[in-house]
Design a protein around this motif. Structure first.
Motif, mmCIF file in Angstrom:
data_model
loop_
_atom_site.group_PDB
_atom_site.id
_atom_site.type_symbol
_atom_site.label_atom_id
_atom_site.label_comp_id
_atom_site.label_asym_id
_atom_site.label_seq_id
_atom_site.Cartn_x
_atom_site.Cartn_y
_atom_site.Cartn_z
ATOM 1 N N GLU A 113 10.675 20.823 0.855
ATOM 2 C CA GLU A 113 11.094 21.539 -0.345
ATOM 3 C C GLU A 113 10.004 21.416 -1.399
ATOM 4 O O GLU A 113 9.642 20.296 -1.775
ATOM 5 C CB GLU A 113 12.371 20.843 -0.823
ATOM 6 C CG GLU A 113 13.296 21.704 -1.595
ATOM 7 C CD GLU A 113 14.601 20.967 -1.870
ATOM 8 O OE1 GLU A 113 15.570 21.205 -1.142
ATOM 9 O OE2 GLU A 113 14.637 20.159 -2.799
ATOM 10 N N ARG A 114 9.483 22.534 -1.844
ATOM 11 C CA ARG A 114 8.406 22.488 -2.840
ATOM 12 C C ARG A 114 8.702 23.431 -4.007
ATOM 13 O O ARG A 114 8.490 24.633 -3.914
ATOM 14 C CB ARG A 114 7.069 22.840 -2.173
ATOM 15 C CG ARG A 114 6.672 21.771 -1.168
ATOM 16 C CD ARG A 114 5.347 21.990 -0.503
ATOM 17 N NE ARG A 114 4.927 20.766 0.181
ATOM 18 C CZ ARG A 114 3.894 20.671 0.989
ATOM 19 N NH1 ARG A 114 3.143 21.729 1.230
ATOM 20 N NH2 ARG A 114 3.590 19.529 1.557
ATOM 21 N N PRO A 115 9.203 22.855 -5.087
ATOM 22 C CA PRO A 115 9.501 23.678 -6.253
ATOM 23 C C PRO A 115 8.216 24.097 -6.961
ATOM 24 O O PRO A 115 7.253 23.328 -6.999
ATOM 25 C CB PRO A 115 10.333 22.756 -7.141
ATOM 26 C CG PRO A 115 10.079 21.379 -6.676
ATOM 27 C CD PRO A 115 9.524 21.435 -5.283
ATOM 28 N N GLY A 278 4.725 28.445 5.367
ATOM 29 C CA GLY A 278 5.197 27.715 4.182
ATOM 30 C C GLY A 278 4.124 26.786 3.636
ATOM 31 O O GLY A 278 3.983 26.603 2.429
ATOM 32 N N ASP A 279 3.345 26.194 4.523
ATOM 33 C CA ASP A 279 2.253 25.317 4.108
ATOM 34 C C ASP A 279 1.258 26.100 3.245
ATOM 35 O O ASP A 279 0.867 25.663 2.157
ATOM 36 C CB ASP A 279 1.552 24.752 5.353
ATOM 37 C CG ASP A 279 0.324 23.933 5.004
ATOM 38 O OD1 ASP A 279 0.415 23.122 4.060
ATOM 39 O OD2 ASP A 279 -0.715 24.103 5.655
ATOM 40 N N ILE A 280 0.885 27.260 3.721
ATOM 41 C CA ILE A 280 -0.108 28.069 3.007
ATOM 42 C C ILE A 280 0.477 28.587 1.690
ATOM 43 O O ILE A 280 -0.153 28.497 0.634
ATOM 44 C CB ILE A 280 -0.583 29.223 3.919
ATOM 45 C CG1 ILE A 280 -1.267 28.638 5.167
ATOM 46 C CG2 ILE A 280 -1.513 30.165 3.174
ATOM 47 C CD1 ILE A 280 -1.465 29.613 6.304
ATOM 48 N N THR A 282 2.723 27.339 -0.107
ATOM 49 C CA THR A 282 2.985 26.329 -1.142
ATOM 50 C C THR A 282 1.722 25.845 -1.847
ATOM 51 O O THR A 282 1.806 25.347 -2.965
ATOM 52 C CB THR A 282 3.804 25.129 -0.596
ATOM 53 O OG1 THR A 282 3.217 24.655 0.617
ATOM 54 C CG2 THR A 282 5.246 25.511 -0.354
ATOM 55 N N ASP A 283 0.563 25.981 -1.237
ATOM 56 C CA ASP A 283 -0.665 25.717 -2.003
ATOM 57 C C ASP A 283 -0.823 26.801 -3.069
ATOM 58 O O ASP A 283 -1.173 26.518 -4.224
ATOM 59 C CB ASP A 283 -1.903 25.707 -1.089
ATOM 60 C CG ASP A 283 -2.229 24.289 -0.592
ATOM 61 O OD1 ASP A 283 -1.294 23.484 -0.455
ATOM 62 O OD2 ASP A 283 -3.417 24.000 -0.341
ATOM 63 N N LEU A 284 -0.539 28.024 -2.681
ATOM 64 C CA LEU A 284 -0.624 29.133 -3.639
ATOM 65 C C LEU A 284 0.416 28.948 -4.746
ATOM 66 O O LEU A 284 0.108 29.074 -5.940
ATOM 67 C CB LEU A 284 -0.413 30.456 -2.886
ATOM 68 C CG LEU A 284 -0.448 31.749 -3.685
ATOM 69 C CD1 LEU A 284 -1.678 31.859 -4.553
ATOM 70 C CD2 LEU A 284 -0.371 32.955 -2.742
#
Ligand code: IPM
Ligand code: MN
Length: 388
Positions: A113-115, A278-280, A282-284
């Protein structure tokens, strides 16, 4: 008194120990202030230092040891720095970062989970003023997909070499991550109502003129090219959305999602994506909401309370600034706040302490917008605020 909640603290490499130190100071102040039944144990592994001494990043029984804790608070893994030390002990990424994936898999932390909310005081990279309304939660499938690590290299080192890297998508993991996304959309809408905020979304499924919704789930796939899992995700999404008539739905192909994250990220609420996509994303998303210095991340196992969830900032070990006391502990502190809220699911005092930490860190960010401060200075200011 409530049963004691136990945290395994794994500071890791590079700036990891520096930012974790500030998290522990804040936890100490919160523990005293609220008489929290909370204790923690520091582990020297996984880390480069441990590897240098023992030839492995963590002991063989590492997961068995960690399993007994209620949560894991991890700093960062990777190049320990400093970058200008050519003799520093280095490992390949696939070795140094493996413990992260082992923990995620071993404890079935199937949600990442990445807010990404652009808070006042955080750096605004987008020129458009509407960027102030960026407030999304990216939910990354964390147990399978592109990260199953299955495959191999055939005829290695020859001109005829073949590398295979398998992707695995199960209906069970698909259903649970999508359902989790809808639940979060509802919970976020309820939270906004409590705070007197509202947002408005529409379902882009042919009923454009009809109802506006309080929340939205956007599914991300690459179903035009990767059709097998893309179609399965789409079917699961269509099925599960029927249980959530109050939530708007949307779909984006991952390439278009990247474009729209930059063009109008404020139009997103909850985003559900596969492990790699999702990994990519979430950096953005982290950059859209102020950068790596403020981006929290949680690896959760919502279905088995006997398994520890793991909390780590999205950033890595930052070898370029490691050892200098310059790392921004804000992401680590936001992550720690979320950990307390997670641990406080059945303990209102713990949950309130998490909320307090979050709002104190947010207020500190606002007050010190753009100021260059040292790691310790930021941690100290927040501790003092909490102590009152
Ligand atoms: C992250 C990281 C990890 C990942 C790496 C270090 C394996 O990029 O947590 O986002 O890809 O999951
Ligand atoms: Mn990443």
């Amino acid at each position: 008194m409530a049963e004691t909640t136990r945290i395994a603290v794994t500071p890791g490499d590079g700036v990891g120990p520096e930012v974790v130190e500030e998290a522990l100071r804040c936890l100490e102040v919160l523990r005293t202030k609220h008489n929290l039944a909370l204790e923690w144990t520091r582990f020297p592994w996984p880390s480069h230092t441990w590897h240098q001494k023992h030839g492995e990043s963590m002991p063989d029984d590492a997961l068995d040891q960690l399993r007994h804790y209620d949560a894991i608070l991890l700093g960062a893994l990777g190049d320990p720095g400093p970058l200008d030390d050519p003799d520093r002990y280095l490992l390949s990424d696939s070795v140094s970062l493996a413990p992260l994936l082992e923990m995620r898999k071993g404890f079935d932390q199937w949600v990442c989970e990445r807010p990404a909310r652009l808070l006042p005081g955080a750096r605004q990279y987008l020129a458009d003023e509407r960027a102030k309304d960026i407030d999304m939660l990216v939910i990354r499938e964390n147990s399978e997909g592109e990260y199953v690590s299955q495959g191999g290299r055939l005829r290695k080192g020859t001109e005829d070499e073949v590398a295979t890297q398998m992707e695995v998508f199960t209906r069970r993991a698909t259903d649970r991550i999508i359902r989790y996304g809808f639940e979060q959309a509802r919970a976020r809408a309820a939270e906004r109502v409590k705070e007197g905020r509202t947002r408005s979304f529409r379902s882009l499924d042919g009923n454009r003129d009809t109802q506006a919704f309080e929340s939205q789930v956007c599914l991300v796939t690459k179903r035009n090219a990767l059709r097998y899992w893309g179609d399965m995700y789409t079917e699961a999404f269509e099925e599960i959305r029927k249980e959530y008539a109050d939530v708007a739905i949307h779909h984006e192909l991952v390439d278009a999602a990247c474009m729209k994250f930059v063009q109008n990220p404020w139009a997103f609420d909850v985003v559900v994506a596969s492990n790699l996509q999702g990994d990519i994303l979430t950096d953005l998303a982290a950059v859209l909401s102020g950068g790596m210095g403020v981006a929290p991340s949680c690896n959760l196992n919502p279905s088995d309370t006997g398994m520890p969830s793991m909390f780590e900032p999205t950033h890595g070990s930052a070898p370029d600034i490691a050892g200098q006391g310059l790392a921004d502990p804000t992401a680590m502190l936001f992550t720690t706040a979320r950990m307390l809220q997670w641990l406080g699911r059945k303990d209102p005092v713990m949950a309130a302490a998490g909320k307090e930490l979050y709002s104190t860190v947010a207020a500190d960010l606002k007050e010190n917008a753009g100021k260059q401060r040292r790691t310790r200075e930021i941690g100290e200011a927040i501790c003092q605020q909490i102590a009152g």
